[in-house]
Enzyme design. Structure first.
Site, PDB file in Angstrom:
ATOM      1  N   SER A  86     -11.359  -0.457  -1.017  1.00 60.77           N
ATOM      2  CA  SER A  86     -12.650  -0.169  -1.637  1.00 60.77           C
ATOM      3  C   SER A  86     -13.792  -0.203  -0.616  1.00 60.77           C
ATOM      4  O   SER A  86     -13.707  -0.870   0.416  1.00 60.77           O
ATOM      5  CB  SER A  86     -12.958  -1.191  -2.735  1.00 60.77           C
ATOM      6  OG  SER A  86     -11.946  -1.189  -3.707  1.00 60.77           O
TER       7      SER A  86
HETATM    8  N1  SAH Z   1      -8.081  -4.579  -3.531  1.00 67.36           N
HETATM    9  C1  SAH Z   1      -7.547  -3.600  -2.598  1.00 67.36           C
HETATM   10  C2  SAH Z   1      -7.816  -2.169  -3.023  1.00 67.36           C
HETATM   11  C3  SAH Z   1      -6.924  -1.812  -4.074  1.00 67.36           C
HETATM   12  S1  SAH Z   1      -6.655  -0.098  -4.406  1.00 67.36           S
HETATM   13  C4  SAH Z   1      -8.023  -3.835  -1.204  1.00 67.36           C
HETATM   14  O1  SAH Z   1      -8.834  -4.746  -0.976  1.00 67.36           O
HETATM   15  O2  SAH Z   1      -7.584  -3.115  -0.317  1.00 67.36           O
HETATM   16  C5  SAH Z   1      -5.746  -0.369  -5.893  1.00 67.36           C
HETATM   17  C6  SAH Z   1      -4.381  -0.970  -5.704  1.00 67.36           C
HETATM   18  O3  SAH Z   1      -3.866  -1.237  -7.000  1.00 67.36           O
HETATM   19  C7  SAH Z   1      -3.391  -0.039  -5.026  1.00 67.36           C
HETATM   20  O4  SAH Z   1      -2.836  -0.676  -3.907  1.00 67.36           O
HETATM   21  C8  SAH Z   1      -2.343   0.210  -6.102  1.00 67.36           C
HETATM   22  O5  SAH Z   1      -1.047   0.370  -5.592  1.00 67.36           O
HETATM   23  C9  SAH Z   1      -2.475  -1.035  -6.957  1.00 67.36           C
HETATM   24  N2  SAH Z   1      -1.989  -0.933  -8.332  1.00 67.36           N
HETATM   25  C10 SAH Z   1      -2.031   0.125  -9.173  1.00 67.36           C
HETATM   26  N3  SAH Z   1      -1.491  -0.196 -10.363  1.00 67.36           N
HETATM   27  C11 SAH Z   1      -1.080  -1.494 -10.259  1.00 67.36           C
HETATM   28  C12 SAH Z   1      -0.427  -2.397 -11.160  1.00 67.36           C
HETATM   29  N4  SAH Z   1      -0.064  -2.043 -12.410  1.00 67.36           N
HETATM   30  N5  SAH Z   1      -0.161  -3.646 -10.717  1.00 67.36           N
HETATM   31  C13 SAH Z   1      -0.497  -4.047  -9.454  1.00 67.36           C
HETATM   32  N6  SAH Z   1      -1.100  -3.213  -8.572  1.00 67.36           N
HETATM   33  C14 SAH Z   1      -1.400  -1.966  -8.962  1.00 67.36           C
END
Ligand code: SAH
Length: 235
Positions: A86
């Site tokens: 993000s």
């Molecule tokens: N917080 C992260 C950014 C996350 S982007 C950072 O600091 O880099 C969103 C993330 O959510 C992705 O890596 C994606 O794979 C994950 N995601 C999507 N659906 C999910 C689920 N049901 N459970 C856990 N993770 C999930």
């Protein structure tokens, strides 16, 4: 585990190519300080502990090597597997909304690069983070270990279900967008707890702050946002 295929947002964001010169840790520290001064403070981020964490955590370590030169830009960056880290401001805004306390146990859904978990790890006692894409979880875990974070606990799985064995949590942060707030996450939030979560359709989501008081949920919309959708594990 199969993941339901989704066409993901931000996949089209291009890296702007790598810079010719290698930046030193001191160059990155200067970029980080500028990011805090120019992107966070003017937009109203005030929490001193949070600003210190954003000034300390080396964001360049959480992005792919060829994107390091862009690590402190005012936008999300691709981290592979059609996922993103993000924008710094959004990380700071969501963290501030959580009102993190030193003794807190915090659950994060969507570990991605591990950057948000590292920021939280600077501020609270323990961070529990769930990631559905295994290779991302492995990379994030390795980065966090290399940087010496021992209070981040990671699990591969479907974060829709939370982490019941470690519940309840003082705060929950969700960094992928479901179409409604998952009931297991509500159940795993302590009374007096805060949850920050984007909810909505693929191109239009609202960020919400949910607060649990005497078993009741108070909900306030904060920012319009665009996150990658929450994927679901196939049952
Ligand atoms: N917080 C992260 C950014 C996350 S982007 C950072 O600091 O880099 C969103 C993330 O959510 C992705 O890596 C994606 O794979 C994950 N995601 C999507 N659906 C999910 C689920 N049901 N459970 C856990 N993770 C999930």
């Amino acid at each position: 585990m199969r993941i339901v295929a989704e066409c993901l947002l931000f996949a089209a964001i291009a890296t702007t190519g790598c810079s010719q010169q290698r930046s030193t840790p001191a160059d990155f520290a200067a970029q980080r300080q500028r990011m805090v001064e120019q992107q966070l403070k003017p937009r109203g981020i005030k929490d001193g502990r949070l600003l210190a964490a954003m000034t300390k955590v080396p964001r360049e370590e959480f992005v792919p090597v060829n994107a390091r030169a862009d690590a402190y830009q005012d936008r999300p960056l691709p981290i592979g597997y059609e996922q993103t880290i993000s924008q710094p401001y959004l990380v700071a805004f969501m963290t501030e909304q959580l009102r993190p306390q030193q003794s807190d146990r915090v659950l994060e859904i969507g570990s991605g690069s591990g950057y948000q978990a590292a920021i939280l790890a600077e501020l609270v006692a323990n961070v529990y983070t769930v990631e559905i894409v295994e290779p991302l979880a492995k990379t994030a875990e390795a980065t966090l270990r290399r940087l010496g974070y021992t209070n981040v606990h990671m699990r591969v799985g479907d974060g829709y279900k939370g982490w019941p064995e470690e519940a309840p949590f003082d705060a929950i942060i969700v960094t992928c967008a479901p179409d409604k707030v998952p009931q297991p996450l509500i159940d795993q939030l302590k009374d007096g707890g805060r949850m920050v979560i984007p909810v909505g359709e693929r191109f239009a989501q609202q960020l919400y702050l949910l607060e649990k008081k005497n078993g009741q949920l108070k909900q306030s919309a904060t920012l319009p946002v665009r996150f990658v959708p929450m994927l679901r594990e196939e049952k």
